[in-house]
Design a protein around this motif. Sequence first.
Motif, PDB file in Angstrom:
ATOM      1  N   ILE A 195       0.862  -1.197   0.000  1.00 42.09           N
ATOM      2  CA  ILE A 195       0.000   0.000   0.000  1.00 42.09           C
ATOM      3  C   ILE A 195       0.892   1.240   0.000  1.00 42.09           C
ATOM      4  N   VAL A 196       0.665   2.137  -1.001  1.00 44.60           N
ATOM      5  CA  VAL A 196       1.547   3.298  -1.136  1.00 44.60           C
ATOM      6  C   VAL A 196       0.799   4.627  -1.153  1.00 44.60           C
ATOM      7  N   GLY A 197      -0.529   4.608  -1.108  1.00 36.90           N
ATOM      8  CA  GLY A 197      -1.242   5.879  -1.118  1.00 36.90           C
ATOM      9  C   GLY A 197      -2.726   5.719  -0.860  1.00 36.90           C
ATOM     10  N   GLY A 198      -3.356   6.807  -0.408  1.00 37.12           N
ATOM     11  CA  GLY A 198      -4.786   6.770  -0.125  1.00 37.12           C
ATOM     12  C   GLY A 198      -5.487   8.099  -0.314  1.00 37.12           C
ATOM     13  N   ARG A 199      -4.780   9.106  -0.873  1.00 36.07           N
ATOM     14  CA  ARG A 199      -5.390  10.426  -1.053  1.00 36.07           C
ATOM     15  C   ARG A 199      -5.554  10.719  -2.549  1.00 36.07           C
ATOM     16  N   PRO A 200      -6.778  11.070  -2.984  1.00 41.83           N
ATOM     17  CA  PRO A 200      -6.995  11.330  -4.409  1.00 41.83           C
ATOM     18  C   PRO A 200      -6.430  12.680  -4.838  1.00 41.83           C
ATOM     19  N   LEU A 201      -6.051  12.751  -6.095  1.00 42.17           N
ATOM     20  CA  LEU A 201      -5.591  14.016  -6.672  1.00 42.17           C
ATOM     21  C   LEU A 201      -6.803  14.858  -7.030  1.00 42.17           C
ATOM     22  N   LYS A 206     -10.971   9.391 -12.440  1.00 38.95           N
ATOM     23  CA  LYS A 206     -10.640   7.972 -12.483  1.00 38.95           C
ATOM     24  C   LYS A 206      -9.247   7.738 -11.905  1.00 38.95           C
ATOM     25  N   ASP A 207      -9.141   6.716 -11.034  1.00 38.80           N
ATOM     26  CA  ASP A 207      -7.851   6.363 -10.413  1.00 38.80           C
ATOM     27  C   ASP A 207      -7.144   7.593  -9.859  1.00 38.80           C
ATOM     28  N   ALA A 208      -7.891   8.371  -9.087  1.00 33.57           N
ATOM     29  CA  ALA A 208      -7.357   9.637  -8.587  1.00 33.57           C
ATOM     30  C   ALA A 208      -6.250   9.439  -7.557  1.00 33.57           C
ATOM     31  N   VAL A 209      -6.304   8.343  -6.791  1.00 31.69           N
ATOM     32  CA  VAL A 209      -5.252   8.081  -5.804  1.00 31.69           C
ATOM     33  C   VAL A 209      -3.949   7.699  -6.518  1.00 31.69           C
ATOM     34  N   LYS A 210      -4.070   6.842  -7.509  1.00 34.92           N
ATOM     35  CA  LYS A 210      -2.899   6.494  -8.318  1.00 34.92           C
ATOM     36  C   LYS A 210      -2.310   7.738  -8.980  1.00 34.92           C
ATOM     37  N   ALA A 211      -3.186   8.591  -9.497  1.00 37.39           N
ATOM     38  CA  ALA A 211      -2.729   9.819 -10.143  1.00 37.39           C
ATOM     39  C   ALA A 211      -1.961  10.700  -9.167  1.00 37.39           C
ATOM     40  N   ASN A 212      -2.410  10.740  -7.919  1.00 34.37           N
ATOM     41  CA  ASN A 212      -1.714  11.550  -6.917  1.00 34.37           C
ATOM     42  C   ASN A 212      -0.331  10.977  -6.614  1.00 34.37           C
TER      43      ASN A 212
END
Length: 459
Positions: A195-201, A206-212
């Motif tokens: 697990i490397v992130g949990g906050r959306p950009l 779509k996939d806002a956490v990955k985008a952040n």
Amino acid sequence: MERKNAWAAYAGDDGKVEAFAKAYCDFINNGKTERECVAYGEKLAKAHGFEDLNAVVRSGRKLNAGARVYVNWMGKSFMLFVLGEKPLEEGMNILGAHIDSPRIDVKQNPLYEDTDLAYLDTHYYGGIKKYQWVAIPLALHGVIVRKTGEKVIINIGEDENDPVFCISDLLVHLAQEQMTKNAKEVVEGEALNLIVGGRPLEGEEKDAVKANVLKLLADKYGVEEEDFLSAEIEVVPAGEARDYGFDRSMIMGYGHDDRVCAYPSFEAIAAMEKPEITSVCLLVDKEEIGSVGASGMQSRFFENTVAEVMNAAGTYSELALRRALKNSSVLSSDVSAAFDPNFPSVMTKRNAAYFGRGLVFNKYTGARGKSGSNDANAEYVGALRAIMDRNEVAFQTAELGKVDQGGGGTIAYILANYGMRVIDSGVAVLNMHAPWEIISKVDLYEAYRGYIAFLKEQA
């Protein structure tokens, strides 16, 4: 046949043991990957007067007795030579250890999002108990190489201001089914997702956490998602090696296997000035997965390097190279399993390694009927016993568990293919291949003393 506890020799005067242990901790704290070990080793080598063999070759200078050279092979393996008084054709005294350790590697297409959490997909490296790697703080170490060839160094999770990472585990309240599984299946390899992130950009649908996460990586490192294709990122336990026990007689840390043998091997060759026999320290990659690949011991990089050294010394011929390899003696410096009183059934006490009793010699490793073992000859073992006794080095002999319990291997059999005399020798380890392993400080120091004694004499 009982071996004495080596601490007795340092009663009231353990300053050298402690100083060496502290320097070793600096090494493993700064070398949690094979690349970091090589970079740290190259820095130390230069401080000890070693020069790059490639620079010597380019200059056309001749190597004479006492010359000190090193080779950084692909940033993953490292070799040091101190030329001896005798011609290389008469052989070398070689200390061979490995600097890779069990870990978890990030896949090439790793980053994804699932239910508002960003993950890195992984593939474990080497023999691990997968369940030991969940629910502990983890760090990311490695390199990302852009298409331009530029390398971006990654080290996240070690500084106190850094975030850490984790592979989640199932809560005990809902783990009734999980708890009935075989230990091999409690955590599956494909479930080792970080697990490397949990906050959306903001502004992304779509996939806002990955985008952040990608934005943070771009801002800090200037990399994009496609750069993962040419990255080598290793997931390792976060945190430094620490003194262990009320008496501080031990060290708990990540990667003792096999850096606890690599460091004293390096320090031993650094102590050589103009030995009678050429001294070599060989620190290699990929041992934990069979010594394969261009940076593993099964590659011919070491043989080719010896040829370059002989050529620079003005003594190269194909026959001379074959003789140099055949006439060499090796300590395959690798760890042994320490006897654990919590699990006595897998070992025989008469043939086990113990904490505090010094350097361990394993005449053979392998599995069950010695399958895959080097099995050193008795003449070589006798010569090494004499060297250790003459130099008052505390040592012990062991095998890796009971006959039908399993086994293991090292690089010994590969070097033995050249006709070299080889035996495994190293430091006893508890929790081997776990994220946090334990060694004895006095065993570490006796290994250093034993390696020096070996390099100074012809076995």
